[in-house]
Structures are given as C-alpha cells and as structure tokens.
Design a protein around this motif. Structure first.
Motif, PDB file in Angstrom:
ATOM      1  N   UNK A  91       0.878  -1.174   0.000  1.00 26.30           N
ATOM      2  CA  UNK A  91       0.000   0.000   0.000  1.00 26.30           C
ATOM      3  C   UNK A  91       0.914   1.222   0.000  1.00 26.30           C
ATOM      4  N   UNK A  92       0.886   1.960  -1.099  1.00 25.22           N
ATOM      5  CA  UNK A  92       1.794   3.104  -1.252  1.00 25.22           C
ATOM      6  C   UNK A  92       1.007   4.396  -1.079  1.00 25.22           C
ATOM      7  N   UNK A  93       1.521   5.278  -0.234  1.00 24.88           N
ATOM      8  CA  UNK A  93       0.892   6.583  -0.035  1.00 24.88           C
ATOM      9  C   UNK A  93       1.886   7.639  -0.506  1.00 24.88           C
ATOM     10  N   UNK A  94       1.402   8.585  -1.318  1.00 21.64           N
ATOM     11  CA  UNK A  94       2.296   9.603  -1.881  1.00 21.64           C
ATOM     12  C   UNK A  94       1.783  11.013  -1.596  1.00 21.64           C
ATOM     13  N   UNK A 113       1.697  16.873  -4.716  1.00 21.43           N
ATOM     14  CA  UNK A 113       0.399  16.479  -5.270  1.00 21.43           C
ATOM     15  C   UNK A 113      -0.681  17.275  -4.531  1.00 21.43           C
ATOM     16  N   UNK A 114      -1.779  17.604  -5.212  1.00 21.81           N
ATOM     17  CA  UNK A 114      -2.774  18.457  -4.544  1.00 21.81           C
ATOM     18  C   UNK A 114      -3.586  17.682  -3.507  1.00 21.81           C
ATOM     19  N   UNK A 115      -3.459  16.375  -3.505  1.00 24.51           N
ATOM     20  CA  UNK A 115      -3.983  15.558  -2.392  1.00 24.51           C
ATOM     21  C   UNK A 115      -3.183  14.269  -2.345  1.00 24.51           C
ATOM     22  N   UNK A 116      -3.137  13.616  -1.150  1.00 22.97           N
ATOM     23  CA  UNK A 116      -2.372  12.363  -1.092  1.00 22.97           C
ATOM     24  C   UNK A 116      -3.000  11.300  -1.990  1.00 22.97           C
ATOM     25  N   UNK A 117      -2.145  10.445  -2.544  1.00 21.81           N
ATOM     26  CA  UNK A 117      -2.586   9.397  -3.475  1.00 21.81           C
ATOM     27  C   UNK A 117      -2.251   8.032  -2.877  1.00 21.81           C
ATOM     28  N   UNK A 118      -3.191   7.097  -3.009  1.00 23.45           N
ATOM     29  CA  UNK A 118      -2.915   5.707  -2.612  1.00 23.45           C
ATOM     30  C   UNK A 118      -2.794   4.859  -3.869  1.00 23.45           C
ATOM     31  N   UNK A 119      -1.772   3.987  -3.875  1.00 23.35           N
ATOM     32  CA  UNK A 119      -1.624   3.012  -4.961  1.00 23.35           C
ATOM     33  C   UNK A 119      -1.431   1.646  -4.327  1.00 23.35           C
ATOM     34  N   UNK A 120      -1.786   0.607  -5.075  1.00 27.22           N
ATOM     35  CA  UNK A 120      -1.565  -0.756  -4.602  1.00 27.22           C
ATOM     36  C   UNK A 120      -0.692  -1.515  -5.581  1.00 27.22           C
ATOM     37  N   UNK A 121       0.240  -2.323  -5.037  1.00 24.75           N
ATOM     38  CA  UNK A 121       0.953  -3.293  -5.855  1.00 24.75           C
ATOM     39  C   UNK A 121       0.699  -4.667  -5.266  1.00 24.75           C
ATOM     40  N   UNK A 122       0.497  -5.636  -6.144  1.00 26.44           N
ATOM     41  CA  UNK A 122       0.284  -7.018  -5.710  1.00 26.44           C
ATOM     42  C   UNK A 122       1.652  -7.622  -5.423  1.00 26.44           C
ATOM     43  N   UNK A 123       1.840  -8.082  -4.184  1.00 21.80           N
ATOM     44  CA  UNK A 123       3.145  -8.612  -3.767  1.00 21.80           C
ATOM     45  C   UNK A 123       3.379  -9.980  -4.391  1.00 21.80           C
ATOM     46  N   UNK A 153      -8.602   4.095   4.996  1.00 21.56           N
ATOM     47  CA  UNK A 153      -8.799   4.974   6.158  1.00 21.56           C
ATOM     48  C   UNK A 153      -7.530   4.970   7.018  1.00 21.56           C
ATOM     49  N   UNK A 154      -7.002   3.751   7.274  1.00 21.55           N
ATOM     50  CA  UNK A 154      -5.796   3.637   8.110  1.00 21.55           C
ATOM     51  C   UNK A 154      -4.585   4.255   7.416  1.00 21.55           C
ATOM     52  N   UNK A 155      -4.460   4.031   6.101  1.00 16.36           N
ATOM     53  CA  UNK A 155      -3.293   4.548   5.366  1.00 16.36           C
ATOM     54  C   UNK A 155      -3.248   6.080   5.432  1.00 16.36           C
ATOM     55  N   UNK A 156      -4.404   6.729   5.267  1.00 14.78           N
ATOM     56  CA  UNK A 156      -4.430   8.195   5.340  1.00 14.78           C
ATOM     57  C   UNK A 156      -4.142   8.680   6.769  1.00 14.78           C
ATOM     58  N   UNK A 157      -4.672   7.939   7.746  1.00 15.50           N
ATOM     59  CA  UNK A 157      -4.429   8.325   9.140  1.00 15.50           C
ATOM     60  C   UNK A 157      -2.937   8.172   9.486  1.00 15.50           C
ATOM     61  N   UNK A 158      -2.340   7.094   9.001  1.00 15.55           N
ATOM     62  CA  UNK A 158      -0.907   6.874   9.217  1.00 15.55           C
ATOM     63  C   UNK A 158      -0.123   8.001   8.542  1.00 15.55           C
TER      64      UNK A 158
END
Ligand code: UDP
Length: 241
Positions: A91-94, A113-123, A153-158
């Motif tokens: 789970x990548x947060x930028x 970036x004008x807002x944080x972005x979440x990306x996913x990579x399949x491990x 929700x957790x990724x943004x809070x982190x």
C-alpha cells in the motif's frame, strides 16, 4: 519469549517462530536489495536503525488507535510481533511526486500532489509486484471492499501522523509503502516496517534525499542518511519523554 525455528527469510528480515502461540520474532538484516533483487548490497547498521525506527513509529501510531503488529523490542535488531496473515499488497501513499509515479505520469520529482494518493501493488516477486486497483484486488479475492475501505482509512491516518512527526524533525515525507496483516480474529493491523527502506524522506530545507534512494541510485552517503534520520528521531523521542 524464546526464538525457535526460522519461518521465513526475506530480503531485509528473518522471521522466527517463538515458544508462544500467536507471536513471532523479526530479525532485521543489514542486507539491501533494489529493483526486485537485481541490485544487492549491504548498509552498515541498517538492521538496527530500521528495527528501532519502525518500533518507535509504530508506538506513536498506536497512540492514535492504529493497531500494529509491534509487541516488544528485544534488542537492537530483534522485535516480538503479533503473528498475522500478511495481505499481499504494497500500500503506497504519496504526498509528493517521485520514483515510479514521476516516470509514469511525467511529473518532475518533488512536485507536491494536490492531495495524497494511494496506490496498490500485488506482492509477487515473480510478477515484479504489478500495480493493481481496487477491482483487481476484489476480483482476485486478495481483500474485500470493507477491508479496502479500512486499509485506506488507516493509510491516510498513518500518513497524517507520520507527516506530523517528520515535519517536527525538518523532514518532508515524500511517499511510503506499508503492509497490513490480518489477525485470527479478523482485525486488520499494520505490519512489516516503516523505515528509510520503505519511505522517501527529504530534508525540508535542502531537499537532500535521506532514504534508500541513495542506495538505489548510487548517490553515496547511504549509511550517513540512515543515521541522520534516526538521529533526528531520537532527539524528538527525547523531547517527548
Ligand atoms: N517501496 C517499497 N518497496 C517496494 C517498492 C516501493 O518500500 O518494493 C516504497 C519506496 O521506498 C517509496 C514508495 O514505496 O517510498 C514508492 O515507491 P515507487 O513506486 O516510486 O517505486 P520505486 O521508484 O522505488 O521503484
């Protein structure tokens, strides 16, 4: 708690069983790899720094009711963690464009970036950790939509918590990768590590890179960068105490 059989050896860590059900011991190595294992090397003291930094940050996150795998630091390199089933997603947060995002979208590194972005990579090492979206993840039964909502929700809070901490020590949190795991009771918890191996840290004033990009890109002063971030965090930790 006693260490028993080696359960798994990854690129940067070994994981051992223990004599207690539900607990594992993680042992951090100095080994460094990049580009899916193609570039190999070693970073002096990295294991100890990543272990202690990750534990410190997870303790801070726990104060904001973010459940993590952290249980107890045993020594410089070893930590007791809760056993969980890792959800095979990076789970990548930028917050700022860098690395693969810059390449993909043609954005210069360092553009906020004008807002944080979440990306996913399949491990999946064989596939080279391909990028996936919410639909792939549900279609492949990697996680449910409810779990994804919670993960985001957790990724943004982190991200909010980490940005606050790093801002205090004059470091810009460019981006980071986290992994989540599931406990037997179904709880989704933060697992793996948060360290210069898994985050991009830039000095707020000089924008000097203080993370694994120094190793990936042969920029030199790799050890010094890890020590610098850890040193600043230690000072912050002392101020808190
Ligand atoms: N990252 C990571 N492990 C990986 C890939 C990326 O910890 O296998 C982290 C990386 O350190 C950075 C963020 O995730 O903080 C975003 O990385 P990016 O997608 O830009 O990939 P890169 O440019 O490192 O290939």
């Amino acid at each position: 708690m006693k260490k028993s059989d080696l359960l798994y050896e990854g690129k940067a860590k070994k994981v051992f069983k223990t004599n207690e059900e539900g607990y594992l011991i993680v042992s951090y190595k100095d080994d460094a790899t990049a580009f899916n294992g193609v570039k190999k090397g070693s970073i002096r003291n990295k294991g100890a720094i990543n272990n202690k930094m990750s534990n410190f940050l997870m303790k801070i996150l726990a104060k904001s009711d973010i459940e993590t795998h952290y249980v107890e630091e045993l020594n410089d390199r070893e930590t007791v963690v809760k056993e969980c089933e890792i959800i095979p997603l990076e789970v990548i947060v930028r917050n700022v464009a860098a690395g693969s995002l810059s390449k993909r979208l043609g954005l210069a590194e360092g553009v906020r970036l004008s807002m944080p972005v979440i990306e996913y990579c399949y491990k999946d090492d064989e596939l080279g950790d391909p990028m996936v979206n919410r639909y792939h993840i549900q279609a492949m039964n990697i996680a449910t939509i409810e779990e994804l909502e919670l993960i985001e929700y957790l990724a943004f809070k982190i991200n909010d918590n980490l940005q606050q901490v790093f801002n205090r020590i004059d470091i810009e949190l460019i981006d980071f990768k986290i992994e989540f795991g599931k406990l037997k009771n179904g709880n989704v918890i933060l697992a793996d590590e948060i360290s210069p191996d898994t985050c991009r840290f830039w000095d707020k004033h000089t924008r000097m890179k203080l993370d694994k990009d120094r190793f990936r890109r042969d920029l030199g002063q790799v050890e010094e960068a890890y020590e610098e971030v850890y040193g600043r965090l230690l000072k912050y930790q002392e101020e808190l105490a």
